[in-house]
Design an enzyme around this catalytic site. Sequence first.
Site, PDB file in Angstrom:
ATOM      1  N   LYS A 170       0.937  -1.364  -0.034  1.00  0.00           N
ATOM      2  CA  LYS A 170       0.183   0.055   0.147  1.00  0.00           C
ATOM      3  C   LYS A 170       1.019   1.130   0.093  1.00  0.00           C
ATOM      4  O   LYS A 170       1.536   1.459   1.183  1.00  0.00           O
ATOM      5  CB  LYS A 170      -0.988   0.132   1.257  1.00  0.00           C
ATOM      6  CG  LYS A 170      -1.750   1.326   1.253  1.00  0.00           C
ATOM      7  CD  LYS A 170      -1.965   1.793   2.744  1.00  0.00           C
ATOM      8  CE  LYS A 170      -2.477   3.284   2.747  1.00  0.00           C
ATOM      9  NZ  LYS A 170      -2.028   4.334   1.859  1.00  0.00           N
ATOM     10  N   GLY A 223       6.667   5.772   8.179  1.00  0.00           N
ATOM     11  CA  GLY A 223       5.700   7.077   8.228  1.00  0.00           C
ATOM     12  C   GLY A 223       5.829   7.681   9.560  1.00  0.00           C
ATOM     13  O   GLY A 223       6.979   7.719  10.070  1.00  0.00           O
ATOM     14  N   SER A 224       4.609   8.282   9.764  1.00  0.00           N
ATOM     15  CA  SER A 224       4.773   8.966  10.893  1.00  0.00           C
ATOM     16  C   SER A 224       4.740   7.972  12.420  1.00  0.00           C
ATOM     17  O   SER A 224       4.247   7.077  12.398  1.00  0.00           O
ATOM     18  CB  SER A 224       3.456   9.884  11.206  1.00  0.00           C
ATOM     19  OG  SER A 224       2.372   8.950  11.503  1.00  0.00           O
ATOM     20  N   GLU A 245       9.537   2.558  10.684  1.00  0.00           N
ATOM     21  CA  GLU A 245      10.690   3.432  10.315  1.00  0.00           C
ATOM     22  C   GLU A 245       9.797   4.767  10.594  1.00  0.00           C
ATOM     23  O   GLU A 245       9.211   4.889   9.741  1.00  0.00           O
ATOM     24  CB  GLU A 245      11.268   3.256   9.064  1.00  0.00           C
ATOM     25  CG  GLU A 245      12.266   2.070   9.026  1.00  0.00           C
ATOM     26  CD  GLU A 245      13.329   2.107  10.009  1.00  0.00           C
ATOM     27  OE1 GLU A 245      13.640   3.504  10.520  1.00  0.00           O
ATOM     28  OE2 GLU A 245      14.067   1.159  10.599  1.00  0.00           O
ATOM     29  N   CYS A 279      13.204  11.674   6.593  1.00  0.00           N
ATOM     30  CA  CYS A 279      13.387  11.471   8.151  1.00  0.00           C
ATOM     31  C   CYS A 279      14.613  11.553   8.580  1.00  0.00           C
ATOM     32  O   CYS A 279      15.050  11.600   9.737  1.00  0.00           O
ATOM     33  CB  CYS A 279      12.709  10.126   8.339  1.00  0.00           C
ATOM     34  SG  CYS A 279      13.319   8.660   7.531  1.00  0.00           S
ATOM     35  N   GLN A 326       0.933  19.817   3.743  1.00  0.00           N
ATOM     36  CA  GLN A 326       2.500  19.565   4.473  1.00  0.00           C
ATOM     37  C   GLN A 326       2.784  21.289   4.333  1.00  0.00           C
ATOM     38  O   GLN A 326       3.478  21.664   5.361  1.00  0.00           O
ATOM     39  CB  GLN A 326       3.096  18.855   3.338  1.00  0.00           C
ATOM     40  CG  GLN A 326       4.646  18.740   4.025  1.00  0.00           C
ATOM     41  CD  GLN A 326       4.655  17.932   5.544  1.00  0.00           C
ATOM     42  OE1 GLN A 326       4.165  16.988   5.712  1.00  0.00           O
ATOM     43  NE2 GLN A 326       5.228  18.814   6.544  1.00  0.00           N
ATOM     44  N   GLU A 378       9.300  16.610  14.723  1.00  0.00           N
ATOM     45  CA  GLU A 378       9.600  16.474  13.349  1.00  0.00           C
ATOM     46  C   GLU A 378       8.823  17.548  12.530  1.00  0.00           C
ATOM     47  O   GLU A 378       7.554  17.440  12.706  1.00  0.00           O
ATOM     48  CB  GLU A 378       9.656  15.133  12.790  1.00  0.00           C
ATOM     49  CG  GLU A 378      10.200  14.867  11.812  1.00  0.00           C
ATOM     50  CD  GLU A 378      10.088  13.487  11.034  1.00  0.00           C
ATOM     51  OE1 GLU A 378       8.987  12.928  11.086  1.00  0.00           O
ATOM     52  OE2 GLU A 378      10.935  12.892  10.416  1.00  0.00           O
TER      53      GLU A 378
HETATM   54  C1  UN1 Z   1      18.248   8.709   3.101  1.00  0.00           C
HETATM   55  O1  UN1 Z   1      18.451   9.713   3.843  1.00  0.00           O
HETATM   56  O2  UN1 Z   1      18.938   8.450   2.022  1.00  0.00           O
HETATM   57  O3  UN1 Z   1      11.812   8.347   4.980  1.00  0.00           O
HETATM   58  C2  UN1 Z   1      17.043   7.917   3.308  1.00  0.00           C
HETATM   59  C3  UN1 Z   1      12.858   8.789   4.765  1.00  0.00           C
HETATM   60  C4  UN1 Z   1      14.040   7.626   5.171  1.00  0.00           C
HETATM   61  C5  UN1 Z   1      14.867   7.399   4.040  1.00  0.00           C
HETATM   62  C6  UN1 Z   1      15.938   8.357   3.931  1.00  0.00           C
HETATM   63  N1  UN1 Z   1      13.156   6.553   5.710  1.00  0.00           N
HETATM   64  O4  UN1 Z   1      13.358   9.909   4.626  1.00  0.00           O
END
Ligand code: UN1
Length: 476
Positions: A170, A223-224, A245, A279, A326, A378
């Site tokens: 998804k 995601g968040s 993540e 992220c 955003q 963030e």
């Molecule tokens: C990167 O910095 O090369 O969502 C990858 C994100 C991370 C991936 C960053 N999961 O920004």
Amino acid sequence: MNKSYIDGAWVEGSSAVADLNPSDTSDCIGDFASSNKAQTNDAINAAQKISGSWRESGIHQRAEMLDRIGSEILSRKEELGTLLSREEGKVLAEGIGEVERAGHIFKFFAGEAVRIAGVSMDSVRPGVDVEVVREPIGVVGIITPWNFPIAIPAWKIAPALAFGNTVVFKPATLVPASAQSLTQIIAESGLPAGVFNLVMGSGQEVGETIVNSPLVNAISFTGSVATGREILVKTAERQARVQLEMGGKNPLIVLDDADLETAVECAINGAFYSTGQRCTASSRLIVGADIHDRFVERLIERMESLIVDHALKPGTQMGPVVDDRQFEEDLNYIEVGCSEGAEMATGGARLERDTDGYYLAPTLFIETNNAMRINQEEMFGPIASVIRAHDYEEALTVANDTDFGLSAGICTTSLKHASHFKRNSSAGMVMVNLPTAGVDYHVPFGGRRNSSFGPREQGQAAEQFYTATKTTYVNP
Ligand code: UN1
């Protein structure tokens, strides 16, 4: 096309959503399928049904298919990169770079598929043999964000398939075109029907169905923090395997002995490339008192010379923010920073360009402290803060004083401080004289505390999530 891909067939969604170019909102990439709960369940059932025969399909076949997918992605990198940049808003060089990364990921995991190994050893009981092997886990739900619309799906889908699992994918609703192109390539690789399914649609319909289905054995999510936690809570009862993540609040320390140009370029790249929508972005610049003024002055100069424009326009260095929601959130954080007493050194405003897009000037706050919300939450936009530190020890304390722990950087020419930072940073990834963002595909990716949960992604580490360990004892 504009359809979901379920059980080997392209199926019309129950509704459709328009996919707009954030660099030019008059450019509609298309109306894309939005599937409902029933279609999601069809995909899950198909993935479950084929899962037994797919795990028996053999490592060579899986390796060949993944390699074919990787080659096809690489040979179409310009086309796919252009589509990605048009849809997501990162500049073309970044779009093409991301596609290349995805191609290499598939090729890496093609190799991993045949390299998977177990261990054979003697038992502590004489005459008994012990074997430890890794087996597929079954149906994997893959839920991905919009900011890396091809690379993040690739680094979840490739290991899932390599290790013999089936997939229900998804993608984020903002990036259906990238997801569909990737799916077309996967579908043409010769995978049996049902092994890989794309279900486009909302979190409420598609996401929730995947998360709540007893047939889904594992979920990998990027995601968040809020959604990640929700997934964890909802899947806890059935003990599904979960890999999350989530966000980051990544520090970049600049010590007084840093090479100024290196430090400024690390900050520019880390904080503003991909419009700060990573992220791994450097959002807290923790700067030594002696170098502070020189660093800030040079950084502002570089920020103000960054060309912010349509992602596909030659020469553009920073594209737009991904969408209106955003954009509003970024503006809101800029207000928060001002009201907390941070000094806005540059940026902070919408930029007008030839096309109607979500252009935000790269924004820098100075004279901030780590307790401010802009340094704790963030933001996910082209906004960074400078925090003054009097010495290395203070910089380290500030860097680690966060609920997140994904990536952390230091710019210094001191081996002593770099080595100390490598050992004492509380982040999952440490960068020395490099931006906090931008990672390799063959080594583990992930963070600590609120940033990540579960085994690491990418590289050999991926097998820990995508396989289950079995220990067998044999008395021959
Ligand atoms: C990167 O910095 O090369 O969502 C990858 C994100 C991370 C991936 C960053 N999961 O920004």
